[in-house]
Write a protein that holds these residues in place. Structure first.
Motif, short mmCIF file in Angstrom:
data_model
loop_
_atom_site.label_atom_id
_atom_site.label_comp_id
_atom_site.label_asym_id
_atom_site.label_seq_id
_atom_site.Cartn_x
_atom_site.Cartn_y
_atom_site.Cartn_z
N PHE A 45 -8.13 8.65 -4.99
CA PHE A 45 -8.72 9.50 -5.97
C PHE A 45 -9.68 8.59 -6.80
CE2 PHE A 45 -6.68 7.57 -9.42
CZ PHE A 45 -5.36 7.26 -9.04
N ASP A 46 -10.91 9.14 -6.96
CA ASP A 46 -12.07 8.11 -7.79
C ASP A 46 -12.71 8.78 -8.73
OD1 ASP A 46 -14.16 6.48 -8.09
OD2 ASP A 46 -14.87 6.72 -6.05
N LYS A 47 -12.41 8.43 -10.10
CA LYS A 47 -13.08 8.98 -11.11
C LYS A 47 -14.49 8.42 -11.37
CE LYS A 47 -9.77 9.23 -14.27
NZ LYS A 47 -9.06 9.58 -15.51
N GLU B 131 -20.70 14.69 -15.47
CA GLU B 131 -19.96 13.48 -15.42
C GLU B 131 -18.45 13.59 -15.38
OE1 GLU B 131 -21.31 9.93 -17.68
OE2 GLU B 131 -22.78 11.37 -19.16
N HIS B 132 -18.00 14.99 -15.41
CA HIS B 132 -16.88 15.21 -15.44
C HIS B 132 -16.13 15.51 -13.95
CE1 HIS B 132 -16.93 14.67 -19.81
NE2 HIS B 132 -17.90 15.47 -19.72
N VAL B 133 -16.42 14.90 -13.19
CA VAL B 133 -16.03 15.15 -11.77
C VAL B 133 -15.12 14.03 -11.38
CG1 VAL B 133 -17.99 16.70 -11.17
CG2 VAL B 133 -17.95 14.09 -10.77
N ALA B 134 -14.30 14.25 -10.15
CA ALA B 134 -13.48 13.50 -9.50
C ALA B 134 -13.49 13.69 -8.06
CB ALA B 134 -12.13 13.36 -10.11
N LYS B 135 -13.32 12.51 -7.23
CA LYS B 135 -13.14 12.76 -5.90
C LYS B 135 -11.97 12.60 -5.45
CE LYS B 135 -14.98 9.59 -2.70
NZ LYS B 135 -15.96 9.12 -1.87
N MET C 201 -10.57 17.24 -14.81
CA MET C 201 -9.34 17.61 -15.46
C MET C 201 -8.08 18.24 -14.45
SD MET C 201 -9.70 17.95 -18.67
CE MET C 201 -8.94 19.41 -19.52
N ASP C 202 -8.67 18.54 -13.14
CA ASP C 202 -7.78 18.96 -12.02
C ASP C 202 -7.25 17.86 -11.38
OD1 ASP C 202 -8.04 21.56 -12.77
OD2 ASP C 202 -9.76 21.89 -11.69
N MET C 203 -7.86 16.68 -11.46
CA MET C 203 -7.70 15.56 -10.44
C MET C 203 -6.28 15.01 -10.25
SD MET C 203 -8.81 11.45 -10.60
CE MET C 203 -7.34 11.12 -11.42
N ALA C 204 -5.42 14.80 -11.30
CA ALA C 204 -3.94 14.37 -11.45
C ALA C 204 -3.13 15.44 -10.49
CB ALA C 204 -3.44 13.94 -12.66
N LYS C 205 -3.30 16.58 -10.89
CA LYS C 205 -2.64 17.82 -10.16
C LYS C 205 -2.97 17.85 -8.86
CE LYS C 205 -0.08 21.65 -11.11
NZ LYS C 205 1.11 21.05 -11.20
N VAL D 241 0.93 -1.21 -0.03
CA VAL D 241 0.02 0.16 0.07
C VAL D 241 0.74 1.29 -0.10
CG1 VAL D 241 -2.05 1.43 0.96
CG2 VAL D 241 -1.64 -1.26 1.20
N TYR D 242 0.80 2.12 -0.86
CA TYR D 242 1.42 3.49 -0.96
C TYR D 242 0.85 4.33 -0.63
CZ TYR D 242 5.10 0.70 -3.72
OH TYR D 242 6.21 -0.01 -4.31
N THR D 243 1.53 5.65 -0.31
CA THR D 243 0.81 6.93 0.03
C THR D 243 -0.23 7.52 -1.17
OG1 THR D 243 2.99 7.82 -0.79
CG2 THR D 243 2.61 7.62 1.59
N THR D 244 0.01 6.91 -2.46
CA THR D 244 -0.89 7.18 -3.22
C THR D 244 -0.75 6.22 -4.39
OG1 THR D 244 -2.38 8.74 -4.32
CG2 THR D 244 0.03 9.20 -4.55
N ASP D 245 -1.74 5.97 -5.35
CA ASP D 245 -1.42 5.14 -6.40
C ASP D 245 0.05 5.28 -7.11
OD1 ASP D 245 -1.28 3.63 -8.62
OD2 ASP D 245 -3.37 3.84 -8.91
N PRO D 246 0.97 4.40 -6.81
CA PRO D 246 2.14 4.62 -7.53
C PRO D 246 2.16 4.81 -9.15
CG PRO D 246 1.83 2.40 -6.87
CD PRO D 246 0.68 3.13 -6.39
N ARG D 247 1.01 4.36 -9.79
CA ARG D 247 0.90 4.58 -11.22
C ARG D 247 0.64 6.05 -11.61
NH1 ARG D 247 1.27 -0.33 -12.83
NH2 ARG D 247 0.37 -1.95 -11.43
N LEU D 248 0.11 6.69 -10.50
CA LEU D 248 -0.16 8.13 -10.90
C LEU D 248 1.06 9.06 -10.66
CD1 LEU D 248 -2.61 9.95 -12.23
CD2 LEU D 248 -3.21 10.49 -9.50
N VAL D 249 1.33 8.74 -9.17
CA VAL D 249 2.49 9.62 -8.65
C VAL D 249 3.82 8.58 -8.56
CG1 VAL D 249 3.25 11.22 -6.77
CG2 VAL D 249 0.68 11.19 -7.31
N LYS D 250 4.67 9.08 -9.20
CA LYS D 250 5.99 8.14 -9.15
C LYS D 250 6.73 8.23 -8.03
CE LYS D 250 5.49 6.86 -13.49
NZ LYS D 250 4.07 5.82 -13.27
N ASP D 251 6.82 9.34 -6.92
CA ASP D 251 7.54 9.30 -6.04
C ASP D 251 6.59 8.95 -4.85
OD1 ASP D 251 6.08 11.76 -5.61
OD2 ASP D 251 8.17 12.67 -5.16
N ALA D 252 5.50 8.04 -5.01
CA ALA D 252 4.76 7.85 -3.96
C ALA D 252 5.71 6.80 -3.11
CB ALA D 252 3.52 6.97 -4.26
#
Ligand code: ADP
Ligand code: ASP
Ligand code: MG
Length: 410
Positions: A261-263, A341-345, A391-395, A178-189
């Motif tokens: 995060f959850d799309k 439909e274009h929201v993310a949590k 659109m702002d989710m990854a950032k 388990v990482y501090t966030t999804d290691p696929r999205l944030v490389k330095d998780a």
């Protein structure tokens, strides 16, 4: 002799080479002097493919038949894995969930496990077999096969570990823990050494796919310690255990443990509802009646005796929700139902929040500095969630991860 439950997810079983690797890891565990029960998921994306096949036949399949179909995915894995183990001259027996004595309630497609009857598994183990169990499936009181909700093989592993009183429960996937966030999205998780059941529950419930929430709930209830680790490395992974045990091991307590995060959500707004008692009750009880779970809710202040109500539901419920809301809107003479439909949590999770005020303020400040607008907010004792534009989710995730000091030290 210790009894180990090892669970391998679909990403670890996606092709023949991976199956063989899994077979060799299971055999190594047995050769190290353990009894082994292996729980497996369907190979790769098989479950999604089965769902697509059903969708080409009907948009409204009978739930019983859906479960018969979905259960076939895990049966591919148990048989192929037993064959792979056979080629390596070891003894194993594959069992479906019903054969393995996993008994569930009557709900098709999201059954709850009621009991584990360990007789057959114990008898096979006593004859020196590796036992391979199909995850995600159980037998219901009607004698039908039923499934345990997406990601349900994790739950199979946990209920078997509890029911067989196993010495350890290891859940293998394609990441090291388990990482501090999804290691696929944030490389330095960062990989977490430990995480409490409650934090893991909040992370799983708010989008971290690594473990099924229900499996964590059951692990907490029965005190099953989970070791989440990788199929593709020998490294120590993450231990999911009680807060007390983490304290006793004197681990530094993180202020915030993870960002999720959850799309998979959409936001509905009903505009110009009358500001009278019973409107919210009508909306949410009507949705509950047709099995729709609502997540975040906000109601605007009344202006001219009218207000708006916004809430989020799972993306797959969009159509059903729209139909229901159109009926309610016309009953109350609301002016419009809008679906975004274009929201993310995005959520920030950590037990440190219990004793530290100011996490919410810091979260909003970090988002504000990057010009990210917050559309909805909800909080629990150890989690703060915001709805933002997708659109702002990854950032947002990246900035929160950095802002809360979770990135790897360079
Ligand atoms: P499996 O196929 O083994 O069941 P899953 O795909 O269900 O595996 O879960 C593993 C995936 O979870 C990883 O590939 C990773 O991208 C994702 N994931 C999301 N959030 C996290 C997190 N916080 N820590 C680790 N993995 C995460
Ligand atoms: N195969 C099922 C799914 O994809 C169960 C699991 O993988 O845990 O949801
Ligand atoms: Mg999974």
């Amino acid at each position: 002799m210790a009894l180990v439950v090892m669970k391998f997810g679909g990403s670890s079983l996606a092709d023949a080479d991976k199956m063989k690797l899994v077979a060799s890891r299971i055999i190594a565990k047995k050769n190290a002097g353990n009894k082994v029960v292996a729980v497996v998921s369907a190979p790769g994306d098989t479950t999604d493919e089965l769902l697509e096949m059903a969708d080409k036949i009907t948009s409204n399949p009978p739930a019983r038949e859906m479960d018969v179909l979905l259960a076939t995915g895990e049966m591919i894995s148990i048989s192929l894995l037993a064959m792979a183990i056979d080629t390596m001259d070891e003894k194993s027996v594959s069992l479906t969930g019903p054969q393995a004595g996993i008994l569930a309630d009557i709900n098709y497609t999201r059954a709850r496990v009621k009991k584990v009857n360990p007789k057959k598994i114990n008898s096979l183990l006593s004859k020196n077999n590796i036992v391979i169990v199909a995850g995600f499936q159980a037998l219901n009181p009607k004698g039908d096969v039923t499934t345990l909700g997406r990601g349900g093989s994790d739950l199979t592993a946990v209920v078997l570990a509890a029911g067989l009183e196993a010495d350890s429960c290891e859940i293998y996937s394609d990441v090291e823990g388990v990482y501090t966030t999804d290691p696929r999205l944030v490389k330095d998780a960062k990989k977490l050494e430990y995480i409490s059941y409650d934090e893991m529950l909040e992370m799983a419930g708010s989008g971290a796919q690594i473990l099924q929430s229900r499996s964590v709930e059951v692990a907490k209830k029965f005190g099953v310690e989970i070791h989440a680790r990788s199929t593709f490395s020998e490294n120590q992974g993450t231990i999911i255990t009680s807060e007390e045990k983490i304290r006793r091991r004197k681990m530094e307590e993180l202020f915030v443990s993870g960002i999720t995060f959850d799309k998979n959500q959409v936001k509905f707004t009903i505009i110009d509802l009358p500001d009278i008692p019973g409107v919210a009750a009508k909306i949410f009880s009507s949705l509950a009646k047709i099995g729709i779970n609502v997540d975040m809710i906000i109601q605007s202040a009344a202006v001219n005796k009218k207000n708006d109500i916004s809430f989020t539901v799972s993306r797959k419920e969009t159509k059903k929700t729209q139909i229901e809301l159109d009926k309610i809107a016309s009953e109350f003479k609301a002016s419009q139902v809008v679906c975004d439909e274009h929201v993310a949590k995005i959520s920030v999770v950590g037990i440190g929040m219990k004793s530290n005020a100011g996490v919410a303020g810091k979260m909003f400040e970090i988002l504000h500095k990057k010009g990210i607008n917050i559309e909805m907010i909800s909080t629990s004792e150890i989690k703060i969630s915001c709805i933002v534009d997708e659109m702002d989710m990854a950032k947002a995730v990246e900035e929160l991860h950095k802002g809360f000091g979770l990135s790897k030290k360079k």
